[in-house]
Design an enzyme around this catalytic site. Structure first.
Site, PDB file in Angstrom:
ATOM      1  CE1 TYR A  41       0.859  -6.906  -3.720  1.00  0.00           C
ATOM      2  CE2 TYR A  41       0.172  -5.063  -2.171  1.00  0.00           C
ATOM      3  CZ  TYR A  41       1.162  -6.507  -2.407  1.00  0.00           C
ATOM      4  OH  TYR A  41       1.147  -7.167  -1.370  1.00  0.00           O
TER       5      TYR A  41
ATOM      6  CG  ASP B 115      -7.586  -6.881   7.162  1.00  0.00           C
ATOM      7  OD1 ASP B 115      -7.092  -6.192   8.149  1.00  0.00           O
ATOM      8  OD2 ASP B 115      -7.688  -6.799   5.954  1.00  0.00           O
TER       9      ASP B 115
ATOM     10  CG  HIS C  14      -7.125  -2.837  10.779  1.00  0.00           C
ATOM     11  ND1 HIS C  14      -5.590  -2.160  10.198  1.00  0.00           N
ATOM     12  CD2 HIS C  14      -7.303  -4.018   9.542  1.00  0.00           C
ATOM     13  CE1 HIS C  14      -5.307  -2.890   9.143  1.00  0.00           C
ATOM     14  NE2 HIS C  14      -5.746  -3.370   8.499  1.00  0.00           N
TER      15      HIS C  14
ATOM     16  NE  ARG D 263      -2.060  -0.772   3.704  1.00  0.00           N
ATOM     17  CZ  ARG D 263      -1.585  -0.507   4.381  1.00  0.00           C
ATOM     18  NH1 ARG D 263      -1.731   0.380   4.792  1.00  0.00           N
ATOM     19  NH2 ARG D 263      -1.232  -0.742   5.948  1.00  0.00           N
TER      20      ARG D 263
ATOM     21  NE  ARG E  48      -0.121  -8.613   2.039  1.00  0.00           N
ATOM     22  CZ  ARG E  48      -0.758  -8.174   2.947  1.00  0.00           C
ATOM     23  NH1 ARG E  48      -2.443  -8.497   3.721  1.00  0.00           N
ATOM     24  NH2 ARG E  48      -0.543  -6.793   3.593  1.00  0.00           N
TER      25      ARG E  48
ATOM     26  CB  SER F 245      -0.601  -3.675   8.180  1.00  0.00           C
ATOM     27  OG  SER F 245      -1.826  -2.492   7.507  1.00  0.00           O
TER      28      SER F 245
HETATM   29  C1  OXD Z   1      -3.897  -4.872   4.764  1.00  0.00           C
HETATM   30  C2  OXD Z   1      -4.279  -5.558   4.452  1.00  0.00           C
HETATM   31  O1  OXD Z   1      -1.826  -3.918   4.935  1.00  0.00           O
HETATM   32  O2  OXD Z   1      -5.127  -5.912   5.373  1.00  0.00           O
HETATM   33  O3  OXD Z   1      -3.925  -3.969   6.318  1.00  0.00           O
HETATM   34  O4  OXD Z   1      -3.398  -6.189   3.497  1.00  0.00           O
HETATM   35 MN    MN Z   2      -5.157  -5.177   7.093  1.00  0.00          MN
END
Ligand code: OXD
Ligand code: MN
Length: 587
Positions: free
Chosen positions: A202, A280, A231, A74, A372, A253
């Site tokens: 991505y 998540d 989250h 990210r 991932r 994360s």
């Molecule tokens: C994050 C994810 O970056 O869940 O939090 O992918």
């Molecule tokens: Mn996450």
């Protein structure tokens, strides 16, 4: 060519028409979410080199993808919240005037799909028929996005069914363009329920249902509509008597939410069972009985591969043994996948995440640290059947946590909701590879939402405080830290499945059947209150160390927390300033 619309909803059709006229794709494909469509698109993705078919004997239904080396995480510095005023986005978000940003990004998207296909992805966040659920329509020129969204959301005609003829769906446009980090923007327009993502291909930047809709736009909608987008993982703890207690936990994360959500209790707790509702994201709202109810809006897992193995997360290993897309891990000569921390010996040779030859002697990692897996939640052997319950599950405990080598004890319970909001607001964590930059530094990550809050963080805290008034039975709030280290940089607590011991204390506290000691931070388990039986080499002395509260360390911590408070000062609810004073007094 415009393809054949798969919906009669005129607002959806108009949006697709308008965006197709702008992006000028050669073709428009209206996704229906069927199995036949998945098969055909997978064939296309392999032919286009987007996916590599893995060894189907070892990994049935599994495929491999490599993103560009400049596009592996990210990008918070290119992520914008385009509210009408800058103050609405707040000091922790990048902001640009909505009109200016739209002009710029629509300008970049103009003609951006020439020679390509535009895929129309209708998707539903949340169980069908749920009053929590939201519909989105993502337009993308990436087959990888289509195939991932198909796992991460309830994708296809089900979304149009939920939408009916309403117009309040989230509009999302994703154009890869030339995947240039200098022309990369992830922009959110909360008032218009619109997301524009350009220049990336991505994960969290482009699977628009996840971070963009379910968290950033979701949190904004939650504030106006009286609910919370968080989250958080959601899990169910089943006791030997069959009692089920639901817990939601917010960790930043790559701090182990997926591992915790799929925890396998150790032998000592063999009659206990953990069920995964989500790993998540949680959408939570007060139920008519005064409790807080949560759903997982997602339908799949986009988890970090490195470190995942049959010790750390056996249920994840079972989940990703079939029908999974692997991204940026290493590829072995027999078309299997590998990552640092996978079971067994490293392969003698492999192709690394950048497509280069790799051997165990190589200096660089074979898999990217933020590589991932994407897998449907139905692969999970401990998926809670309640994950599809439109009503959600009642939450008894909320747990905050971060990755902290010192200062934060293994666990404590806050004195009440307002104190819990203060503890959540001051969460700090060492940064991980999930986002670009700053690896290892402690940063404040309030409620693990710093990168995901779609409006002013001060107003977000206020919203948390206000939710209390709508709950007759608010969840108890806790803080955990699995990552505390000794002077030799060894982890003090074994973590993973052994976290069950802490979870049991938390659950017992919720039911009023466990003891605790009052400390300046909150309620902490006493030496007898965490069941250590069967935990080899873990002495009462070690427990004391991992639970220790060092006043000097806390003085430093308070100063570090001050940084965030100063940044947000103009917007902070006074309750939090008062909580800080109380903590100082107690210390
Ligand atoms: C994050 C994810 O970056 O869940 O939090 O992918
Ligand atoms: Mn996450």
């Amino acid at each position: 060519m415009r393809g054949v619309p798969k919906t009669t909803n005129s607002a959806v059709r108009a949006w697709v028409e308008e965006m197709a006229a702008l992006c000028q794709p050669d073709r428009v494909h209206w996704c229906d979410g069927s199995a036949a469509e998945k098969e055909a698109l997978t064939v296309d993705a392999v032919a286009a080199g987007v996916l590599v078919k893995l060894n189907q004997e070892k990994l049935p239904g599994c495929y491999y993808h490599r993103s560009k080396p400049n596009d592996v995480a990210r990008v918070e510095h290119c992520t914008y919240i385009c509210t009408e005023t800058e103050a609405e986005a707040g000091p922790t978000n990048n902001w640009a005037p909505p009109r200016e940003m739209k002009e710029k990004l629509f300008g970049m998207a103009r003609g951006g799909m020439k020679g390509r296909t535009m895929y129309v992805i209708p998707y539903l966040m949340g169980p069908p028929g749920s009053s929590f659920a939201k519909v989105g329509v993502e337009l993308t020129d990436s087959l990888y996005v289509v195939l991932n969204m198909r796992m991460m959301t309830r994708m296809g005609l089900v979304a149009y069914e939920q939408l009916g003829d309403r117009t309040d769906f989230n509009r999302g446009l994703h154009c890869m363009l030339d995947v240039d980090p200098d022309r990369r923007y992830i922009a959110h327009f909360p008032r218009q329920n619109l997301i524009l993502s350009v220049g990336s291909a991505y994960g969290g930047n482009v699977l628009l249902g996840k971070k963009c809709l379910a968290l950033r736009i979701g949190s904004y909608l939650g504030r106006t509509e009286g609910w919370m987008a968080e989250h958080m993982l959601i899990l169910g703890v089943e006791s030997p008597s069959g009692e089920r207690t639901y817990v939601a936990a917010a960790f930043p994360s790559a701090c182990g939410k997926t591992n915790f959500a799929m925890l396998v209790p150790p032998a000592r707790f063999k009659d206990w069972k953990i069920w995964t509702v989500g790993d998540d994201i949680a959408w939570m709202r007060p139920g008519s009985d005064g409790r807080l109810y949560a759903i997982n809006p997602e339908a799949g897992y986009f988890g970090v591969a490195p470190g995942t193995n049959s010790q750390t997360n056996p249920n994840a290993m079972r989940t990703i043994a079939q029908n999974t897309i692997y991204t940026n891990v290493a590829l072995t000569p027999d078309l299997d996948v590998w990552w640092e921390g996978k079971d067994g010996e490293p392969p003698r040779e492999a192709i690394d995440w950048q497509g280069r030859p790799w051997t165990p002697a190589s200096k660089e990692k074979a898999a990217h640290p933020n590589s991932r897996f994407t897998a449907p939640m139905t692969n999970n052997p401990v998926l809670a059947p309640e994950a599809s319950d439109p009503e959600g599950v009642p939450i008894s405990a909320i747990i905050f946590g971060g990755r902290r080598a010192s200062t934060l004890p293994l666990v404590f319970q806050t004195f009440d909701w307002v104190h819990g909001v203060f503890v959540g607001a001051t969460v700090g964590s060492e940064m991980t590879a999930a986002a670009v930059g700053g690896l290892g530094q402690v940063r404040r990550d309030p409620m693990a939402m710093l990168p995901f809050c779609g409006y002013n963080m001060g107003d977000y805290f206020r919203h948390w405080l206000q939710m209390r008034k709508r709950l007759k039975y608010p969840p108890r709030i806790f803080h955990v830290n699995w990552f505390r280290k000794d002077g030799d940089h060894h982890f003090l607590w074994p973590g993973f499945g052994e976290n069950m011991r802490v979870l049991k204390w938390i659950v017992d506290r919720c039911h009023g059947r466990a003891n605790a000691i009052e400390t300046p931070l909150g309620w902490v388990p006493g030496p007898q209150d965490i069941d250590l039986e069967g935990l080899e080499d873990f002495t009462a002395e070690k427990l004391q160390k991992v639970l220790n509260i060092d006043i000097e360390e806390w003085r430093r911590e308070l100063l570090m927390q001050e940084e965030l408070f100063l940044e947000l000062y103009a917007f902070l609810p006074k309750e939090l300033i008062f909580q800080r004073e109380l903590l100082i007094a107690r210390l």
